[in-house]
Design a protein around this motif. Structure first.
Motif, PDB file in Angstrom:
ATOM      1  N   ASP A  87       0.799  -1.221   0.000  1.00 22.71           N
ATOM      2  CA  ASP A  87       0.000   0.000   0.000  1.00 22.71           C
ATOM      3  C   ASP A  87       0.834   1.274   0.000  1.00 22.71           C
ATOM      4  O   ASP A  87       0.479   2.256  -0.660  1.00 22.71           O
ATOM      5  CB  ASP A  87      -0.926   0.019   1.223  1.00 22.71           C
ATOM      6  CG  ASP A  87      -1.898  -1.145   1.249  1.00 22.71           C
ATOM      7  OD1 ASP A  87      -2.068  -1.793   0.200  1.00 22.71           O
ATOM      8  OD2 ASP A  87      -2.479  -1.407   2.314  1.00 22.71           O
ATOM      9  N   GLU A 163      -6.327  -7.054  -5.202  1.00 20.74           N
ATOM     10  CA  GLU A 163      -6.216  -5.624  -4.911  1.00 20.74           C
ATOM     11  C   GLU A 163      -5.332  -4.922  -5.942  1.00 20.74           C
ATOM     12  O   GLU A 163      -5.656  -3.820  -6.414  1.00 20.74           O
ATOM     13  CB  GLU A 163      -5.619  -5.410  -3.518  1.00 20.74           C
ATOM     14  CG  GLU A 163      -6.571  -5.652  -2.380  1.00 20.74           C
ATOM     15  CD  GLU A 163      -6.014  -5.159  -1.057  1.00 20.74           C
ATOM     16  OE1 GLU A 163      -6.825  -4.837  -0.166  1.00 20.74           O
ATOM     17  OE2 GLU A 163      -4.775  -5.093  -0.906  1.00 20.74           O
ATOM     18  N   ARG A 167      -6.169  -1.757  -8.436  1.00 24.40           N
ATOM     19  CA  ARG A 167      -5.401  -0.501  -8.464  1.00 24.40           C
ATOM     20  C   ARG A 167      -4.925  -0.175  -9.881  1.00 24.40           C
ATOM     21  O   ARG A 167      -5.010   0.959 -10.334  1.00 24.40           O
ATOM     22  CB  ARG A 167      -4.191  -0.604  -7.527  1.00 24.40           C
ATOM     23  CG  ARG A 167      -4.523  -0.643  -6.067  1.00 24.40           C
ATOM     24  CD  ARG A 167      -3.265  -0.478  -5.207  1.00 24.40           C
ATOM     25  NE  ARG A 167      -3.557  -0.769  -3.811  1.00 24.40           N
ATOM     26  CZ  ARG A 167      -3.289  -1.924  -3.207  1.00 24.40           C
ATOM     27  NH1 ARG A 167      -2.678  -2.889  -3.885  1.00 24.40           N
ATOM     28  NH2 ARG A 167      -3.597  -2.098  -1.948  1.00 24.40           N
ATOM     29  N   GLU A 236      -6.594   6.724   4.866  1.00 23.33           N
ATOM     30  CA  GLU A 236      -6.498   6.109   3.543  1.00 23.33           C
ATOM     31  C   GLU A 236      -6.992   7.057   2.456  1.00 23.33           C
ATOM     32  O   GLU A 236      -6.420   7.124   1.372  1.00 23.33           O
ATOM     33  CB  GLU A 236      -7.287   4.804   3.524  1.00 23.33           C
ATOM     34  CG  GLU A 236      -6.654   3.721   4.405  1.00 23.33           C
ATOM     35  CD  GLU A 236      -7.474   2.459   4.458  1.00 23.33           C
ATOM     36  OE1 GLU A 236      -8.564   2.429   3.828  1.00 23.33           O
ATOM     37  OE2 GLU A 236      -7.054   1.498   5.119  1.00 23.33           O
ATOM     38  N   SER A 240      -4.077   8.369  -0.439  1.00 25.94           N
ATOM     39  CA  SER A 240      -4.052   7.881  -1.815  1.00 25.94           C
ATOM     40  C   SER A 240      -5.476   7.732  -2.325  1.00 25.94           C
ATOM     41  O   SER A 240      -6.445   7.974  -1.620  1.00 25.94           O
ATOM     42  CB  SER A 240      -3.339   6.526  -1.875  1.00 25.94           C
ATOM     43  OG  SER A 240      -4.132   5.538  -1.236  1.00 25.94           O
ATOM     44  N   ASP A 242      -6.609   4.824  -3.189  1.00 23.26           N
ATOM     45  CA  ASP A 242      -6.914   3.405  -3.025  1.00 23.26           C
ATOM     46  C   ASP A 242      -8.353   3.251  -2.545  1.00 23.26           C
ATOM     47  O   ASP A 242      -8.783   3.911  -1.595  1.00 23.26           O
ATOM     48  CB  ASP A 242      -5.950   2.785  -2.002  1.00 23.26           C
ATOM     49  CG  ASP A 242      -5.907   1.276  -2.107  1.00 23.26           C
ATOM     50  OD1 ASP A 242      -6.866   0.694  -2.632  1.00 23.26           O
ATOM     51  OD2 ASP A 242      -4.914   0.671  -1.655  1.00 23.26           O
ATOM     52  N   HIS A 244      -9.820   0.348  -1.497  1.00 27.78           N
ATOM     53  CA  HIS A 244     -10.052  -0.879  -0.741  1.00 27.78           C
ATOM     54  C   HIS A 244     -10.405  -0.559   0.708  1.00 27.78           C
ATOM     55  O   HIS A 244      -9.624  -0.753   1.640  1.00 27.78           O
ATOM     56  CB  HIS A 244      -8.834  -1.799  -0.848  1.00 27.78           C
ATOM     57  CG  HIS A 244      -8.599  -2.250  -2.245  1.00 27.78           C
ATOM     58  ND1 HIS A 244      -7.504  -1.866  -2.980  1.00 27.78           N
ATOM     59  CD2 HIS A 244      -9.352  -3.030  -3.075  1.00 27.78           C
ATOM     60  CE1 HIS A 244      -7.574  -2.399  -4.194  1.00 27.78           C
ATOM     61  NE2 HIS A 244      -8.689  -3.097  -4.271  1.00 27.78           N
TER      62      HIS A 244
END
Length: 316
Positions: A87, A163, A167, A236, A240, A242, A244
């Protein structure tokens, strides 16, 4: 985000406990991380220190023998290092980049902690540390738990590739898909297994295969993951793009604004916690001591995650 979590989440109705040897185990596990070269930068060591794996393990296993608490702490440390590599450090940016590492780690798992095999130095520090964990579990002479751990860690590694694919393509998974895969990417199931290793009397394979007990186990894993998602969402989101996280998938699927998605995620946790209490009450009345011990370990994990998340600087 911590203030929202405190106000919106129902506090798990289980006693908050902490192992007396947390500080000792934290120091020993930190030395294990450094000796094996899992982390060699100040930033990495600072991230892991903020996660405080021994605190989480000590709250999840307040009565464990110290050496078994140490084993769980080392596993949690390994999972945090692997997650951060994916990550934070870009290892999980695409399946192409992550796949060689996953292949090497799967090869380590295929050894099942063979004490006669040479250290898997080609797999790097992550592989050497994973092999050490498997050897130590094997030495406990609980082959069923070893096989379960290896299987769950395989699922974890393969889910990291899922994942990475998301991405790479900027894909937001649906809520149902995310909930299923989060059980694997969260590393909760192998952590549960090493928690079970701290007890000598827990349900055997036949009892564990009971669909109702298996569903309760899955719900406990969900509650741990959803609690973590809500506490960690702010960091999170700011760090970014991301996606998830349970909150992000609700935004993506339903088109809700962030506030509404946060409330929906909190409601899912609260409803799940109520459902868990109802389902476990059925087992608690059976008089089966092994099942009652199993339920205690899962309650401890749910409560531990909540309390740990309140204090961990990892999500501050």
């Amino acid at each position: 985000m911590r203030s929202f979590a405190v106000s919106a989440l129902r506090e798990p109705p289980y006693p908050a406990r902490r192992h007396a040897a947390v500080d000792l185990v934290a120091a020993e596990s930190g030395e294990w991380v450094r000796e094996l070269g899992l982390l060699d930068t100040r930033a990495g060591l600072r991230r892991l220190g903020g996660a405080n794996p021994a605190e989480l393990a000590g709250r999840a296993c307040p009565d464990a023998p110290v050496e078994r608490l140490r084993l769980l702490t080392d596993l949690i440390s390994w999972l945090f290092v692997m997650d951060d590599a994916c990550d934070e450090d870009g290892l999980g940016a695409s399946p192409t980049r992550l796949a060689p590492t996953v292949a090497l780690l799967l090869d380590v798992l295929d050894r099942h902690g063979d004490p006669d095999a040479p250290a898997p130095v080609d797999a790097g520090p992550l592989g050497v540390a994973l092999d050490d964990l498997c050897r130590r579990v094997r030495a406990r002479q609980r082959p069923t738990l070893l096989l379960r751990l290896v299987s769950q860690l395989r699922e974890y590694l393969l889910a990291l590739l899922w994942e990475a694919a998301n991405r790479e393509h900027g894909r937001v998974p649906g809520v149902a898909e995310y909930v299923q895969m989060r059980r694997h990417t969260g590393g909760v199931r192998p952590s549960f297994t090493l928690t079970d290793l701290t007890h000598d009397g827990l349900p055997g394979p036949g009892r564990r295969a009971d669909p109702t007990l298996a569903a309760l186990d899955a719900l406990a894993a969900d509650l741990v993951c959803w609690c973590n998602d809500i506490f960690s969402y702010g960091k999170e989101r700011d760090r970014s793009s991301d996606v998830h996280n349970l909150v992000a998938t609700i935004v993506g699927e339903d088109g809700r604004d962030e506030g509404a998605a946060l409330r929906a995620a909190a409601a899912r946790f609260n409803d799940g916690l109520a459902a868990y209490a109802e389902r476990e009450a059925v087992f608690a009345g059976t008089g089966d001591e092994w099942v009652r011990a199993f339920l205690t370990t899962r309650r401890n994990w749910i409560r531990a995650t909540y309390d740990w998340s309140l204090a961990a600087s990892r999500y501050a």
